[in-house]
Design an enzyme around this catalytic site. Sequence first.
Site, short mmCIF file in Angstrom:
data_model
loop_
_atom_site.label_atom_id
_atom_site.label_comp_id
_atom_site.label_asym_id
_atom_site.label_seq_id
_atom_site.Cartn_x
_atom_site.Cartn_y
_atom_site.Cartn_z
N ASP A 139 54.19 -34.22 27.94
CA ASP A 139 53.77 -34.52 26.57
C ASP A 139 54.93 -35.15 25.78
OD1 ASP A 139 51.16 -33.68 27.02
OD2 ASP A 139 51.57 -31.36 26.32
N ASP A 163 45.71 -37.07 26.75
CA ASP A 163 44.95 -36.34 25.72
C ASP A 163 44.29 -36.97 24.72
OD1 ASP A 163 46.20 -33.97 27.18
OD2 ASP A 163 47.82 -34.05 25.75
#
Length: 152
Positions: free
Chosen positions: A108, A122
């Site tokens: 991330d 995402d």
Amino acid sequence: MAFGILTLLADQISKYVITSTMAQGQSIAVLSPVFFITYVLNPGAAFGLLANKTEFFILVSIIVVIGIMVGYRYLPGEWVWAHTALGLISGGAIGNLIDRIRIGRVIDFLDFRVWPVFNLADTAIVIGALLLILDVWRNDKEEKQRIDSGAE
């Protein structure tokens, strides 16, 4: 499924750039104090939920991707937004699946400081899910109007 392939490529390229140019935990201000690029490894799902349940997420991701690939073939051709949505969802799911299989965590890096750090996969999954909901709702509404007007 072009959106799926594009999503997967964008996700994997962005993660490669992050992992090859930043140290884990490093944060770079892009638009301080609003937006940063912060390299973290997420052992769970969104917001770190169910941390270290990698096998579970791998299984769920595989089931979702197979389900999308099977269902995609049966969608009416005029449901363009649903096709786009499923491409985004499958590309994002495969992108995060690759991370989980390869390193046991998801890479991330998009950090708005008021929300947990996330990635392009995402983002694609969320946008795809919203598009799918809107398209199904719109098509259902149109079908009800068609039935109510007496058209068969």
